[in-house]
Enzyme design. Sequence first.
Site, PDB file in Angstrom:
ATOM      1  N   ASP A  32      55.155   9.386  57.505  1.00 10.32           N
ATOM      2  CA  ASP A  32      54.708  10.463  56.515  1.00 10.32           C
ATOM      3  C   ASP A  32      53.469  10.653  57.164  1.00 10.32           C
ATOM      4  O   ASP A  32      53.100  10.320  58.419  1.00 10.32           O
ATOM      5  CB  ASP A  32      54.218   9.530  55.268  1.00 10.32           C
ATOM      6  CG  ASP A  32      53.659  10.601  54.292  1.00 10.32           C
ATOM      7  OD1 ASP A  32      52.681  10.362  53.835  1.00 10.32           O
ATOM      8  OD2 ASP A  32      53.980  11.588  54.375  1.00 10.32           O
ATOM      9  N   ASP A  34      50.512  13.295  55.859  1.00 11.76           N
ATOM     10  CA  ASP A  34      49.163  13.146  55.209  1.00 11.76           C
ATOM     11  C   ASP A  34      48.713  11.670  54.553  1.00 11.76           C
ATOM     12  O   ASP A  34      49.609  11.143  53.931  1.00 11.76           O
ATOM     13  CB  ASP A  34      49.039  14.171  53.896  1.00 11.76           C
ATOM     14  CG  ASP A  34      49.500  15.490  54.271  1.00 11.76           C
ATOM     15  OD1 ASP A  34      50.448  16.035  53.755  1.00 11.76           O
ATOM     16  OD2 ASP A  34      48.611  16.105  54.997  1.00 11.76           O
ATOM     17  N   ASN A  66      56.402  15.167  52.393  1.00  7.75           N
ATOM     18  CA  ASN A  66      56.789  16.072  51.085  1.00  7.75           C
ATOM     19  C   ASN A  66      55.984  17.403  51.080  1.00  7.75           C
ATOM     20  O   ASN A  66      56.278  18.167  50.341  1.00  7.75           O
ATOM     21  CB  ASN A  66      56.310  15.300  49.877  1.00  7.75           C
ATOM     22  CG  ASN A  66      57.518  14.505  49.640  1.00  7.75           C
ATOM     23  OD1 ASN A  66      58.595  14.409  50.096  1.00  7.75           O
ATOM     24  ND2 ASN A  66      57.439  13.681  48.413  1.00  7.75           N
ATOM     25  N   ASN A  67      54.997  17.688  52.252  1.00  2.46           N
ATOM     26  CA  ASN A  67      54.147  18.758  52.150  1.00  2.46           C
ATOM     27  C   ASN A  67      55.041  20.102  52.493  1.00  2.46           C
ATOM     28  O   ASN A  67      55.562  20.312  53.610  1.00  2.46           O
ATOM     29  CB  ASN A  67      53.206  18.554  53.264  1.00  2.46           C
ATOM     30  CG  ASN A  67      52.180  19.774  52.771  1.00  2.46           C
ATOM     31  OD1 ASN A  67      52.298  20.843  52.844  1.00  2.46           O
ATOM     32  ND2 ASN A  67      50.840  19.221  53.045  1.00  2.46           N
ATOM     33  N   HIS A 192      47.453  15.673  44.487  1.00  4.42           N
ATOM     34  CA  HIS A 192      46.983  15.338  45.902  1.00  4.42           C
ATOM     35  C   HIS A 192      45.570  15.399  45.944  1.00  4.42           C
ATOM     36  O   HIS A 192      44.729  16.129  45.413  1.00  4.42           O
ATOM     37  CB  HIS A 192      47.579  16.312  46.885  1.00  4.42           C
ATOM     38  CG  HIS A 192      48.789  16.637  47.064  1.00  4.42           C
ATOM     39  ND1 HIS A 192      49.938  15.709  47.700  1.00  4.42           N
ATOM     40  CD2 HIS A 192      49.856  17.495  46.584  1.00  4.42           C
ATOM     41  CE1 HIS A 192      51.093  15.810  47.581  1.00  4.42           C
ATOM     42  NE2 HIS A 192      51.092  17.060  46.736  1.00  4.42           N
ATOM     43  N   LYS A 223      60.902  12.995  49.159  1.00  6.20           N
ATOM     44  CA  LYS A 223      60.868  11.499  48.974  1.00  6.20           C
ATOM     45  C   LYS A 223      60.450  11.569  47.513  1.00  6.20           C
ATOM     46  O   LYS A 223      59.498  12.213  46.961  1.00  6.20           O
ATOM     47  CB  LYS A 223      59.781  10.892  49.748  1.00  6.20           C
ATOM     48  CG  LYS A 223      60.005  11.047  51.292  1.00  6.20           C
ATOM     49  CD  LYS A 223      58.698  10.713  52.048  1.00  6.20           C
ATOM     50  CE  LYS A 223      57.777  11.714  51.989  1.00  6.20           C
ATOM     51  NZ  LYS A 223      56.714  11.195  53.024  1.00  6.20           N
ATOM     52  N   ASP A 248      51.784   6.287  52.940  1.00 11.18           N
ATOM     53  CA  ASP A 248      50.575   6.040  52.274  1.00 11.18           C
ATOM     54  C   ASP A 248      50.945   5.889  50.658  1.00 11.18           C
ATOM     55  O   ASP A 248      49.989   5.706  49.862  1.00 11.18           O
ATOM     56  CB  ASP A 248      49.469   6.952  52.674  1.00 11.18           C
ATOM     57  CG  ASP A 248      49.297   8.306  52.140  1.00 11.18           C
ATOM     58  OD1 ASP A 248      48.682   8.503  51.323  1.00 11.18           O
ATOM     59  OD2 ASP A 248      50.549   8.963  52.390  1.00 11.18           O
TER      60      ASP A 248
END
Lengths: 309, 304
Positions: A32, A34, A66-67, A192, A223, A248
């Site tokens: 991942d 971020d 996922n961003n 976020h 995800k 994370d």
Amino acid sequence: MAGAAARGTGCVTLRGAQIRDLLDAKHNVLFDCDGVIWNGETAVTGAPEVVSLLKQRGKRVFFVTNNCTRPRENYVQKFSRLGFTDVAEEEIFSSAYCSAAYLRDVARLQGKVYVIGCGGVMKELRDAGVPVAEEEDAEPGASIYNCPLDPDVKAVLVGYDENFTFMKLAKACCYLRSPECLFLATDPDPWHPLRGGRVTPGSGSLTAALETASSRKATVIGKPSRFMFECISSQFGLDPARSLMIGDRLETDVLFGSNCGLTTVLTLTGVSTLEEALAYRDGQEPQQKDCVPDYVMESVADFLQALEE
Amino acid sequence: MAGGGCVTLRGAQIRDLLDSKHDVLFDCDGVIWNGETAVTGAPEVVSLLKQRGKRVFFVTNNCTRPRENYVQKFSRLGFADVAEEEIFSSAYCSAAYLRDVARLQGKVYVIGCGGVMRELRDAGVPVAEEEDAEPGASIYTCPLDPDVKAVLVGYDENFTFMKLAKACCYLRSPECLFLATDPDPWHPLTGGRVTPGSGSLTAALETASSRKATVIGKPSRFMFECISSQFGLDPARSLMIGDRLETDVLFGSNCGLTTVLTLTGVSTLQEALAYRDSQEPQQKHCAPDYVMESVADFLQALEE
């Protein structure tokens, strides 16, 4: 089903020789972004070196995020800017890229998609050749009663949109009244963290608004859904048993890893805490067990000791 | 209350039902009017009920107008002598809750429209000013008012991402109250379209904040308690007439009222029967005691 859920254990702190053994057993490492390899515009200390060394050791490295706010070419620039050398576009899988791939290859969309989202999603859809319904500028006096609806729209895609408005929500709702109209969401992330302690709503919150207003459930691309793994695997042929997922966010990254049969590592440089991981492990609910990581490490920099030998 | 049997009301049954009740609570949209058109016979039913000595109240989740606008709408659509005190909207009740139940010390950040703003002002509840968005303002930098101690979310055609984000920031403080005017997910529009309801905006904020809102409107009991605190209602002698099973009928069930579903609005007889025949206990509470085509069916009993 790999990992902690089956064994009833999990959250093992990775140390020393264990790290080396784990890496030896894996061919593919999925990161991942971020909260794992960077936070905002700052690389996590040691992360660029870890990525380089993994590749030197012959591992394949992929980035699964996922961003949905940037197109892949912007990510390439960000990697470079933050000190990660030689990260290629093909190694980057964002929910924007995968949503476009889904519409083109899985749904085989015949028609247009109405998009609630930002530049990253629009670019990926254009690059994939998926037609996007034009958003006309709001005429004065336009309302949901009379605003034009495009009869070619056959799908609605919702993702993070700082320009989200009631009118966009209402239009999407109208399109979704047709059962044949597909309903996709880039990712389920509810919020976020921002630097400075604030929080921004995520795609998941906009999706919740649209699900409630339309009485329909979205198909989620990002995800923890399996689709992004299937997307990577269709291009690169991944063996889940030889793949490692490092993230994370327990409800997103670890659950994704669980769903795809991957070994999972939680790093503590982002959203989720060790306490939350232990709570999932020790809780009574069976579904929660899939959010338990196999391993926990403070930071991806912990891999350096094993890689620099 | 185990939930009702969906009995079709006819003839003498209607008269007997009305004889046993002192207070009649009407939902508005889909029951006594649809948009700007009164349901045929509805104004006469309301007048006749009052002539028979019944007390009549209007209990609506619609939070877009202040009560005085509703008085004008009633008059415009042919309902004679409906007083402001008889009208209970989720906007009015949200303001009452903040003032009398929460006893708010501080300001409320509002996602909503003119109706809510007006009711809050009339109730003396301070509202956080919404500054016009400066160019370049973002959720990183926009000012947050330290006096905000509550967030209230309701129908807002000017809803934006920034409003959602600001509300989210206020809700990070556990002491900040989180209220929603009503849970309605969507509303039908004339012409076949649909508009998102307060419930959809609330869902966005609940997801983004990881918190649950306290809902003021139906099916929550609060609007009944609000009416009762002013007029002293006996649930056993009160009748609730509505068109939306998950809102009006469940509200009636939650408050111990006899419930009537009219078929001039959102819910259908099929949906009512499905709730009645469901195995889930909660779903049974959405089944009405009685079903009628329209409130005009009361005329036969009232005109005798």
